[in-house]
Write an enzyme that holds these catalytic residues in place. Structure first.
Site, PDB file in Angstrom:
ATOM      1  N   TRP A 277       0.827  -1.325  -0.029  1.00 13.42           N
ATOM      2  CA  TRP A 277       0.131  -0.046   0.003  1.00 13.42           C
ATOM      3  C   TRP A 277       0.791   1.095  -0.048  1.00 13.42           C
ATOM      4  O   TRP A 277       0.559   2.209   0.856  1.00 13.42           O
ATOM      5  CB  TRP A 277      -0.894  -0.006   1.157  1.00 13.42           C
ATOM      6  CG  TRP A 277      -2.275  -1.021   1.098  1.00 13.42           C
ATOM      7  CD1 TRP A 277      -2.902  -0.637   0.160  1.00 13.42           C
ATOM      8  CD2 TRP A 277      -2.464  -1.904   1.660  1.00 13.42           C
ATOM      9  NE1 TRP A 277      -4.041  -1.769   0.347  1.00 13.42           N
ATOM     10  CE2 TRP A 277      -3.615  -2.663   1.323  1.00 13.42           C
ATOM     11  CE3 TRP A 277      -2.003  -2.713   2.925  1.00 13.42           C
ATOM     12  CZ2 TRP A 277      -4.153  -3.489   1.782  1.00 13.42           C
ATOM     13  CZ3 TRP A 277      -2.459  -3.763   3.557  1.00 13.42           C
ATOM     14  CH2 TRP A 277      -3.688  -4.207   2.933  1.00 13.42           C
TER      15      TRP A 277
ATOM     16  N   HIS B 105      -7.161   2.264   1.261  1.00 10.54           N
ATOM     17  CA  HIS B 105      -8.477   1.310   1.183  1.00 10.54           C
ATOM     18  C   HIS B 105      -9.621   1.964   2.053  1.00 10.54           C
ATOM     19  O   HIS B 105      -9.311   2.699   2.846  1.00 10.54           O
ATOM     20  CB  HIS B 105      -7.803  -0.019   1.608  1.00 10.54           C
ATOM     21  CG  HIS B 105      -7.394  -0.180   3.022  1.00 10.54           C
ATOM     22  ND1 HIS B 105      -7.237  -1.463   3.566  1.00 10.54           N
ATOM     23  CD2 HIS B 105      -6.924   0.736   3.750  1.00 10.54           C
ATOM     24  CE1 HIS B 105      -6.445  -1.356   4.515  1.00 10.54           C
ATOM     25  NE2 HIS B 105      -6.222   0.168   4.868  1.00 10.54           N
TER      26      HIS B 105
ATOM     27  N   ARG C 176      -3.486   5.356  -4.227  1.00 12.42           N
ATOM     28  CA  ARG C 176      -2.297   4.440  -4.219  1.00 12.42           C
ATOM     29  C   ARG C 176      -1.383   5.099  -5.422  1.00 12.42           C
ATOM     30  O   ARG C 176      -1.629   5.252  -6.312  1.00 12.42           O
ATOM     31  CB  ARG C 176      -2.390   2.933  -4.422  1.00 12.42           C
ATOM     32  CG  ARG C 176      -3.432   2.302  -3.612  1.00 12.42           C
ATOM     33  CD  ARG C 176      -3.420   0.878  -3.454  1.00 12.42           C
ATOM     34  NE  ARG C 176      -4.357   0.380  -2.664  1.00 12.42           N
ATOM     35  CZ  ARG C 176      -5.028  -0.773  -2.597  1.00 12.42           C
ATOM     36  NH1 ARG C 176      -4.436  -1.669  -3.290  1.00 12.42           N
ATOM     37  NH2 ARG C 176      -5.826  -1.020  -1.652  1.00 12.42           N
TER      38      ARG C 176
ATOM     39  N   GLN D 165     -13.500   1.634  -3.699  1.00 13.64           N
ATOM     40  CA  GLN D 165     -13.806   0.641  -3.184  1.00 13.64           C
ATOM     41  C   GLN D 165     -15.065   0.501  -2.329  1.00 13.64           C
ATOM     42  O   GLN D 165     -15.804   1.614  -2.005  1.00 13.64           O
ATOM     43  CB  GLN D 165     -12.933   0.282  -2.143  1.00 13.64           C
ATOM     44  CG  GLN D 165     -11.525  -0.180  -2.666  1.00 13.64           C
ATOM     45  CD  GLN D 165     -10.493  -0.602  -1.670  1.00 13.64           C
ATOM     46  OE1 GLN D 165     -10.652  -0.111  -0.613  1.00 13.64           O
ATOM     47  NE2 GLN D 165      -9.474  -1.453  -2.062  1.00 13.64           N
TER      48      GLN D 165
ATOM     49  N   VAL E 257      -7.808  -9.533   9.235  1.00 11.69           N
ATOM     50  CA  VAL E 257      -8.771 -10.663   9.181  1.00 11.69           C
ATOM     51  C   VAL E 257      -8.309 -12.027   9.745  1.00 11.69           C
ATOM     52  O   VAL E 257      -7.163 -12.175   9.189  1.00 11.69           O
ATOM     53  CB  VAL E 257      -9.705 -10.805   8.035  1.00 11.69           C
ATOM     54  CG1 VAL E 257     -10.749  -9.666   7.996  1.00 11.69           C
ATOM     55  CG2 VAL E 257      -8.637 -10.606   6.980  1.00 11.69           C
TER      56      VAL E 257
ATOM     57  N   ALA F  64     -15.716  -9.056   7.449  1.00 16.96           N
ATOM     58  CA  ALA F  64     -15.386  -7.728   6.743  1.00 16.96           C
ATOM     59  C   ALA F  64     -14.893  -8.314   5.294  1.00 16.96           C
ATOM     60  O   ALA F  64     -14.660  -9.296   5.246  1.00 16.96           O
ATOM     61  CB  ALA F  64     -14.228  -7.000   7.373  1.00 16.96           C
TER      62      ALA F  64
HETATM   63  N1  DAH Z   1      -8.735  -3.550   2.082  1.00 16.14           N
HETATM   64  C1  DAH Z   1      -8.284  -4.569   1.178  1.00 16.14           C
HETATM   65  C2  DAH Z   1      -7.432  -4.109   0.017  1.00 16.14           C
HETATM   66  O1  DAH Z   1      -7.671  -2.644  -0.447  1.00 16.14           O
HETATM   67  C3  DAH Z   1      -9.433  -5.448   0.842  1.00 16.14           C
HETATM   68  C4  DAH Z   1     -10.091  -6.075   1.854  1.00 16.14           C
HETATM   69  C5  DAH Z   1      -9.731  -7.468   2.236  1.00 16.14           C
HETATM   70  C6  DAH Z   1     -10.893  -5.722   2.786  1.00 16.14           C
HETATM   71  C7  DAH Z   1     -10.264  -8.327   3.249  1.00 16.14           C
HETATM   72  C8  DAH Z   1     -11.500  -6.337   3.902  1.00 16.14           C
HETATM   73  C9  DAH Z   1     -11.280  -7.622   3.974  1.00 16.14           C
HETATM   74  O2  DAH Z   1     -12.475  -5.996   4.707  1.00 16.14           O
HETATM   75  O3  DAH Z   1     -11.710  -8.313   4.811  1.00 16.14           O
HETATM   76  O4  DAH Z   1      -7.010  -4.699  -0.674  1.00 16.14           O
END
Ligand code: DAH
Length: 356
Positions: free
Chosen positions: A155, A187, A213, A227, A270, A324
């Site tokens: 990121w 994100h 990004r 997103q 997670v 999530a």
């Molecule tokens: N935030 C992650 C990304 O930008 C995507 C993501 C993955 C969000 C897993 C989530 C999750 O809430 O549980 O790549």
């Protein structure tokens, strides 16, 4: 007086005859029938005459008034008729086609966000939004990505030029979020923490928004995109709820005959983390260009909210669990409609935008 009215009549009618447009006609009306017209003044001065004279002159003045008014109406009709049929210089062509009104429409990204959010609304999720400029704490730390964590490499992003300065209280040895640096969020996941800090369980939210990004732009990468994040926390939520909810979403968004596949993936916030794919609707799983011959198309990342993330906002992780997920918005219409370049969404070429 009588001769004065006679003179007025012939002058007014002669002038009226030579009038050729509506603007001059209005000037004529003001001059001969307006408040300050000679005729009006004559009518007003009647009171100074004897009864006999008043009766006679009054009748004549009123006759003249009626004559001028009806002549005005006739002339107006003639001029308006001439305008419509084009027999005078001042005309417009009523047979010309009208000018089309250009109607705006919603950008395909907005349309997609609305479609995704309305599906989740139907499943009981609330839609909330959050800041695009974010504290390091929310974007990384609160999501189990401390400084030096390798996940930060994925990121790399835009940092704000605000060096952390904090002179306020430090509770239990922890600096508050506001003491961390700021960045354009990479994100929408930081909103998980923000929502939970403000809400007690149960929580069911989706969060659409723009993310940034530091990317070299190409057909599949942009330095800004969108997103939709999702979060559900309650007592007794399991991975089965995650699968059921996301499978239902995929069926409503991509078609009811879709199959879903979940495989292990890694996201620091997670545990376990999964990646969700659906069977390719072009080749029905046989393998084609769209799915890169694999038969499957990845659509999102998800997982069970990490206990540390819950504890950090003060939730009791022995009581509450949650799932999530996060998906890229542009990717959805790209997959659905075979769009081969993400940059189309941001160049504002109407030939592209009008197709949605
Ligand atoms: N935030 C992650 C990304 O930008 C995507 C993501 C993955 C969000 C897993 C989530 C999750 O809430 O549980 O790549």
């Amino acid at each position: 007086m009588s001769s004065l009215l006679d003179a007025l009549q012939s002058k007014a009618l002669a002038e009226l005859a030579s009038i050729a447009d509506l603007k001059n006609l209005e000037d004529w009306r003001i001059l001969y029938l307006g408040k300050k017209s000679q005729l009006n003044q004559a009518l007003r001065s009647l009171s100074s005459l004897s009864i006999e004279e008043r009766r006679q002159m009054g009748a004549q003045a009123n006759q003249l008034k009626a004559l001028l008014e009806s002549s005005l109406e006739d002339k107006k009709k003639t001029l308006q008729q001439a305008q419509l049929t084009g027999t005078k210089q001042e005309y417009f062509d009523i047979t010309l086609p009208g000018r089309p009104l250009t109607l705006g429409r919603l950008h395909p990204v907005t349309q997609t966000i609305r479609e995704i959010c309305s599906i989740f609304s139907g499943l009981g999720f609330q839609v909330v939004e959050g800041p695009e400029v974010e504290w390091d704490y929310y974007n990384f730390e609160s999501l189990n990505i401390p400084p030096g964590h390798p996940a930060r490499d994925m990121w790399s992003t835009f940092w704000m030029d605000v060096s952390p300065r904090w002179s306020g209280p430090v509770s239990q040895g922890h600096l508050p979020a506001q003491a961390s640096p700021m960045l354009l969020r990479t994100h929408t996941s930081p909103m998980q923490t923000r929502v939970m800090e403000k809400t007690k369980p149960p929580v069911r939210v989706v969060i659409p928004g723009k993310v940034y990004r530091y990317e070299a732009t190409d057909a599949t990468h942009e330095s800004q995109f969108h997103q939709v994040e999702g979060l559900a926390v309650d007592e007794g939520i399991t991975l089965a709820d995650l699968k059921g909810t996301l499978y239902e979403f995929a069926r409503r968004f991509f078609g009811s005959d879709r199959k879903a596949r979940f495989r292990c993936d890694y996201f620091p916030f997670v545990e376990p983390g999964v990646e969700m794919a659906i069977d390719c609707w072009v080749c029905k799983g046989a393998g084609c260009r769209l799915c890169g011959q694999s038969g499957w198309i990845e659509i999102l990342g998800a997982g069970m909210v990490h206990p540390h993330v819950l504890e950090r906002v003060g939730y009791d992780s022995s009581k509450y669990t949650g799932f999530a997920f996060g998906m890229g918005v542009e990717r959805m219409p790209m997959l659905k409609n075979g769009i081969d370049d993400i940059r189309h969404f941001f160049t504002n070429d109407l030939r592209f935008l009008r197709q949605f």
